[in-house]
Design a protein around this motif. Structure first.
Motif, mmCIF file in Angstrom:
data_model
loop_
_atom_site.group_PDB
_atom_site.id
_atom_site.type_symbol
_atom_site.label_atom_id
_atom_site.label_comp_id
_atom_site.label_asym_id
_atom_site.label_seq_id
_atom_site.Cartn_x
_atom_site.Cartn_y
_atom_site.Cartn_z
ATOM 1 N N HIS A 284 -35.324 20.396 -4.634
ATOM 2 C CA HIS A 284 -35.589 20.100 -3.293
ATOM 3 C C HIS A 284 -37.271 20.682 -3.190
ATOM 4 O O HIS A 284 -38.062 20.206 -2.493
ATOM 5 C CB HIS A 284 -34.966 20.675 -2.164
ATOM 6 C CG HIS A 284 -35.266 20.453 -0.858
ATOM 7 N ND1 HIS A 284 -36.244 21.002 -0.059
ATOM 8 C CD2 HIS A 284 -35.016 19.041 -0.214
ATOM 9 C CE1 HIS A 284 -36.531 20.621 1.095
ATOM 10 N NE2 HIS A 284 -35.839 19.418 1.264
ATOM 11 N N GLU A 285 -37.439 22.032 -3.742
ATOM 12 C CA GLU A 285 -38.689 22.753 -3.581
ATOM 13 C C GLU A 285 -39.845 21.844 -4.168
ATOM 14 O O GLU A 285 -40.771 22.023 -3.703
ATOM 15 C CB GLU A 285 -38.347 24.040 -4.265
ATOM 16 C CG GLU A 285 -39.774 25.009 -4.252
ATOM 17 C CD GLU A 285 -39.356 26.344 -4.894
ATOM 18 O OE1 GLU A 285 -40.591 27.024 -5.044
ATOM 19 O OE2 GLU A 285 -38.245 26.671 -5.229
ATOM 20 N N TYR A 286 -39.521 21.132 -5.170
ATOM 21 C CA TYR A 286 -40.851 20.360 -5.864
ATOM 22 C C TYR A 286 -40.535 18.959 -5.645
ATOM 23 O O TYR A 286 -41.352 18.141 -6.127
ATOM 24 C CB TYR A 286 -40.391 20.702 -7.522
ATOM 25 C CG TYR A 286 -40.970 22.362 -7.566
ATOM 26 C CD1 TYR A 286 -42.422 22.614 -7.842
ATOM 27 C CD2 TYR A 286 -40.025 23.257 -7.619
ATOM 28 C CE1 TYR A 286 -42.729 23.860 -7.867
ATOM 29 C CE2 TYR A 286 -40.343 24.714 -7.824
ATOM 30 C CZ TYR A 286 -41.974 25.161 -7.924
ATOM 31 O OH TYR A 286 -42.318 26.326 -8.052
ATOM 32 N N ASP A 287 -39.447 18.507 -4.982
ATOM 33 C CA ASP A 287 -39.108 16.976 -5.043
ATOM 34 C C ASP A 287 -38.807 16.414 -6.612
ATOM 35 O O ASP A 287 -39.554 15.480 -6.804
ATOM 36 C CB ASP A 287 -40.171 16.127 -4.123
ATOM 37 C CG ASP A 287 -39.528 14.762 -3.659
ATOM 38 O OD1 ASP A 287 -38.178 14.590 -3.840
ATOM 39 O OD2 ASP A 287 -40.210 13.964 -3.343
ATOM 40 N N VAL A 288 -38.261 16.880 -7.109
ATOM 41 C CA VAL A 288 -37.603 16.470 -8.313
ATOM 42 C C VAL A 288 -36.273 15.646 -8.192
ATOM 43 O O VAL A 288 -35.358 16.258 -7.516
ATOM 44 C CB VAL A 288 -37.343 17.628 -9.451
ATOM 45 C CG1 VAL A 288 -36.856 17.283 -10.575
ATOM 46 C CG2 VAL A 288 -38.541 18.524 -9.653
ATOM 47 N N THR A 289 -36.535 14.377 -8.645
ATOM 48 C CA THR A 289 -35.019 13.643 -8.338
ATOM 49 C C THR A 289 -34.167 14.219 -9.449
ATOM 50 O O THR A 289 -34.521 14.222 -10.647
ATOM 51 C CB THR A 289 -35.494 12.148 -8.703
ATOM 52 O OG1 THR A 289 -36.649 11.599 -7.635
ATOM 53 C CG2 THR A 289 -34.320 11.259 -8.583
ATOM 54 N N ILE A 290 -33.018 14.125 -9.098
ATOM 55 C CA ILE A 290 -31.771 14.446 -9.923
ATOM 56 C C ILE A 290 -31.166 13.263 -10.536
ATOM 57 O O ILE A 290 -30.879 12.457 -9.777
ATOM 58 C CB ILE A 290 -30.817 15.315 -9.327
ATOM 59 C CG1 ILE A 290 -30.053 16.289 -10.288
ATOM 60 C CG2 ILE A 290 -30.091 14.807 -8.177
ATOM 61 C CD1 ILE A 290 -29.064 17.223 -9.708
ATOM 62 N N SER A 291 -31.137 13.285 -11.742
ATOM 63 C CA SER A 291 -30.584 11.956 -12.676
ATOM 64 C C SER A 291 -29.288 12.603 -13.046
ATOM 65 O O SER A 291 -29.239 13.429 -13.941
ATOM 66 C CB SER A 291 -31.447 11.373 -13.581
ATOM 67 O OG SER A 291 -31.009 10.299 -14.219
ATOM 68 N N LEU A 292 -28.170 12.034 -12.298
ATOM 69 C CA LEU A 292 -26.861 12.734 -12.642
ATOM 70 C C LEU A 292 -26.687 12.257 -14.386
ATOM 71 O O LEU A 292 -26.157 10.965 -14.165
ATOM 72 C CB LEU A 292 -25.891 12.478 -11.767
ATOM 73 C CG LEU A 292 -26.128 13.270 -10.291
ATOM 74 C CD1 LEU A 292 -25.502 12.900 -9.293
ATOM 75 C CD2 LEU A 292 -25.865 14.751 -10.747
ATOM 76 N N GLY A 293 -26.587 12.628 -15.110
ATOM 77 C CA GLY A 293 -26.384 12.432 -16.301
ATOM 78 C C GLY A 293 -24.791 12.031 -16.871
ATOM 79 O O GLY A 293 -23.962 12.744 -16.517
ATOM 80 N N ASP A 294 -24.599 10.975 -17.687
ATOM 81 C CA ASP A 294 -23.446 10.450 -17.766
ATOM 82 C C ASP A 294 -22.823 11.071 -19.161
ATOM 83 O O ASP A 294 -22.962 10.477 -20.211
ATOM 84 C CB ASP A 294 -23.546 8.992 -18.027
ATOM 85 C CG ASP A 294 -24.638 8.318 -18.858
ATOM 86 O OD1 ASP A 294 -25.688 9.324 -19.014
ATOM 87 O OD2 ASP A 294 -24.717 7.404 -19.487
ATOM 88 N N SER A 295 -22.556 12.329 -19.317
ATOM 89 C CA SER A 295 -21.854 13.016 -20.364
ATOM 90 C C SER A 295 -20.999 12.283 -21.063
ATOM 91 O O SER A 295 -20.683 12.469 -22.488
ATOM 92 C CB SER A 295 -21.386 14.260 -19.744
ATOM 93 O OG SER A 295 -22.179 15.195 -19.256
ATOM 94 N N CYS A 296 -20.278 11.509 -20.324
ATOM 95 C CA CYS A 296 -18.938 10.660 -20.795
ATOM 96 C C CYS A 296 -19.033 9.128 -21.054
ATOM 97 O O CYS A 296 -18.111 8.583 -21.076
ATOM 98 C CB CYS A 296 -17.745 11.021 -20.071
ATOM 99 S SG CYS A 296 -17.178 12.765 -20.151
ATOM 100 N N ARG A 297 -20.503 8.844 -21.261
ATOM 101 C CA ARG A 297 -20.725 7.458 -21.359
ATOM 102 C C ARG A 297 -19.991 7.012 -22.629
ATOM 103 O O ARG A 297 -19.975 7.789 -23.667
ATOM 104 C CB ARG A 297 -22.142 6.944 -21.383
ATOM 105 C CG ARG A 297 -22.884 7.752 -22.619
ATOM 106 C CD ARG A 297 -24.480 7.188 -22.874
ATOM 107 N NE ARG A 297 -24.951 7.687 -23.746
ATOM 108 C CZ ARG A 297 -25.885 8.904 -24.050
ATOM 109 N NH1 ARG A 297 -25.834 9.578 -22.870
ATOM 110 N NH2 ARG A 297 -26.267 9.328 -24.927
ATOM 111 N N PRO A 298 -19.513 5.823 -22.695
ATOM 112 C CA PRO A 298 -18.844 5.153 -24.057
ATOM 113 C C PRO A 298 -20.150 5.027 -24.976
ATOM 114 O O PRO A 298 -21.015 4.406 -24.965
ATOM 115 C CB PRO A 298 -18.553 3.832 -23.526
ATOM 116 C CG PRO A 298 -19.177 3.375 -22.431
ATOM 117 C CD PRO A 298 -19.609 4.726 -21.746
ATOM 118 N N GLY A 299 -19.543 5.611 -26.228
ATOM 119 C CA GLY A 299 -20.546 5.412 -27.330
ATOM 120 C C GLY A 299 -20.107 4.483 -28.400
ATOM 121 O O GLY A 299 -20.625 4.213 -29.513
#
Length: 445
Positions: free
Chosen positions: A224-239
Motif C-alpha cells: 500500500h505504501e508504494y502502490d505495488v499490486t500484489i500478484s497472488l502466486g499459484d504455488s500449486c499450479r498444475p505442472g
C-alpha cells in the motif's frame, strides 16, 4: 474531502474508491477506448488493476490496465540466471519486449545481487515491471533458504517496492492447510512453482507457517505504501495435465480468493495467478471457477500448456491455451518460449514466445469483443485485397519477420508471392473487376 483524507489516498484503488479519476485511469481509458468512469468503477471494486508503483510513475512509466473489459495483456519473463549470468543478453530481451509490444516485464533474476539490474530496468522501461521477491531473498540476504526469517522476506519485498516494482508475486496461498491437502491427495508432478517449492521446503524444515501467509498484513502495508499490486502466486499450479483442476490447485485458489478480499480491504490492488498445464476441454471451466472464487479479480495465467509433450515448441502449446483462457475470462498472459522446460531462453526464443503469446491475446480480444480489437485485422484485409505489401507490414504483429520472409523469396509476377504467383486469387479477381482478360496459360500482362 478534507486535506487529511486526501493525504490517505495512495493507491489507484484508494483514489477510485474516493471517486477520483487519476491520470493513470485516464491514460488506460484512452488506450482501451473506454470512459474514465468505466475504469474508475472497476478499479474501485478490484475488477481492474493498474499496476503502477508511485516510484515508477515518477520515472515516466506508461499506465496499463489489467482486467474486465480491457485488452488482454502480455508479459515477458527475463532475468539473470545463476548458470547464465549475462546481463547484456537480458538487455537484448528487454529491447525485444519493448519493440514488439509487450505490456510487462517480469525480472526473475535469481543469482547474486540482482538489485542493480532491477533498478536500471525500472529506470529505463516504461512497461509494467514485476518481480518475485522470494527468488531474490536468498541472494539479497546472503543466507541459505532455511535460515531466512520473516523479517528477511519482508525486507526483500520492501526493497523491491522502494525500487519501483509495479507488481510482486507473493506465494501466500500455500499455507499449512493447502499443504495438508497436497500430502493427503498426492500429485503426479508435486509442486512445480519455483517460489512455491522454496516456501514448501522452508515450511517443512522449520515446521512453521508460510511467513507470507502468517504476516500477510505486513506485506500489504508495504504494498500500500508504494502502490505495488500484489500478484497472488499459484504455488500449486498444475505442472502436467494429470494434476490440472485437482484438490490441491482448488484448495489454493480458495485461499487466494480470501487473500484478495483482505488486500482490497487495505486498498491494495490484486491479480491472481493461474495454471499451468491443462487440457483444452478443462480451461473454460477453470477460468470461470477462478473468477468466482476470487471475486472477479484480474487473472494472470501461464499458458496454460494444452499438452505435456510439445517440448521445444511450448510457445505453441501455451499460445493455444492462452487464446482459450483469455477468451474465457483470463486478463493477462505470461509468455512461454520454445525453451520452456529446457533452458534459459535466448533473444530469439523471447521474440518467438512473445509473438506467439501476442497472437493468442489478440485472438482472444477479438472473441471477447474488446473495443476496436479487430480494427488492425480489417486494415490488413484491405491491404491484402489491394496487394499493398507496404501497407501489410504496418499492420503485422512482427513487420520485420513478415517483410524478411516475403523478400527472401521474390515472385516472378510483380505484386504476388511465390505461393501462387500469377495464379494469385486476389490478383485474378482484381483483374476481373478492372476489366482485364485473364489467360493463365500465357502471359497476361
Amino acid at each position: 474531502m478534507t486535506e487529511l483524507q486526501a493525504d490517505k489516498l495512495v493507491t489507484q484503488m484508494d483514489y477510485a474508491r474516493a471517486g477520483q479519476i487519476t491520470p493513470q485511469m485516464k491514460e488506460v481509458a484512452e488506450r482501451e477506448h473506454r470512459e474514465p468512469e468505466y475504469i474508475r468503477e472497476r478499479v474501485a471494486d478490484g475488477r481492474i488493476a493498474i499496476p503502477a508503483n508511485i516510484v515508477h510513475i515518477k520515472k515516466g512509466m506508461r499506465a496499463f490496465g489489467v482486467g474486465e473489459g480491457l485488452s488482454t495483456k502480455v508479459n515477458v519473463n527475463l532475468g539473470i540466471s545463476g548458470d547464465k549470468a549475462d546481463a547484456a543478453e537480458e538487455w537484448k530481451k528487454v529491447k525485444i519486449a519493448e519493440d514488439l509490444g509487450a505490456d510487462a516485464i517480469m525480472d526473475l533474476s535469481n543469482s547474486g545481487k540482482t538489485r542493480k539490474f532491477r533498478q536500471q530496468l525500472i529506470d529505463e522501461t516504461p512497461l509494467m515491471v514485476g518481480t518475485v521477491p522470494m527468488y531474490d531473498a536468498i541472494g539479497y540476504m546472503e543466507k541459505p533458504l532455511v535460515k531466512l526469517t520473516k523479517d528477511d522476506l519482508l525486507a526483500t519485498v520492501r526493497a523491491h517496492a522502494e525500487d519501483g516494482v509495479d507488481f510482486v508475486t507473493i506465494h501466500a496461498g500455500i499455507n499449512r492447510s493447502v499443504i495438508k491437502t497436497f500430502k493427503e491427495t498426492g500429485r503426479l508432478m508435486n509442486i512445480v512453482s519455483r517460489g512455491g517449492s522454496l516456501l514448501f521446503g522452508w515450511m517443512e524444515v522449520t515446521g512453521s507457517e508460510n511467513p507470507f501467509y502468517e504476516f500477510y498484513d505486513e506485506v500489504l502495508d508495504i504494498c500500500h505504501e508504494y502502490d505495488v499490486t500484489i500478484s497472488l502466486g499459484d504455488s500449486c499450479r498444475p505442472g502436467c495435465l494429470y494434476d490440472a483442476n485437482d484438490a490441491t490447485e482448488t484448495a489454493e485458489i480458495i485461499e487466494l480468493g480470501k487473500l484478495a478480499v483482505r488486500a482490497w480491504k487495505r486498498g491494495v490492488q490484486v491479480m491472481i495467478e493461474g495454471p499451468g498445464h491443462m487440457a483444452i476441454d478443462e480451461i473454460a471451466a477453470n477460468m470461470k471457477m477462478e473468477k468466482r472464487l476470487c471475486h472477479n479479480a484480474p487473472f494472470y495465467v501461464l499458458g496454460p500448456l494444452v499438452t505435456d509433450i510439445g517440448v521445444g515448441y511450448d510457445h505453441i502449446t501455451a499460445a493455444i491455451g492462452g487464446a482459450i483462457s483469455a477468451s474465457a475470462g483470463a486478463d493477462f498472459l505470461c509468455y512461454v518460449t520454445p525453451s520452456e522446460h529446457l533452458c534459459l531462453p535466448d533473444a530469439q526464443d523471447v521474440r518467438d514466445g512473445l509473438i506467439a503469446t501476442k497472437i493468442a491475446a489478440h485472438a482472444a480480444d477479438i472473441a471477447k469483443k474488446v473495443p476496436h480489437a479487430r480494427d488492425e485485422d480489417d486494415r490488413m484485409g484491405q491491404a491484402r485485397r489491394k496487394l499493398d505489401w507496404e501497407e501489410m507490414w504496418k499492420h503485422a504483429l512482427d513487420p520485420e519477420r513478415a517483410r524478411d520472409r516475403y523478400e527472401s523469396s521474390p515472385a516472378a509476377t510483380e505484386g504476388t508471392c511465390t505461393m501462387c504467383g500469377k495464379m494469385c486469387a486476389v490478383r485474378t479477381v482484381n483483374k476481373v473487376f478492372e476489366g482485364t482478360t485473364i489467360d493463365l496459360g500465357m502471359d497476361d500482362e
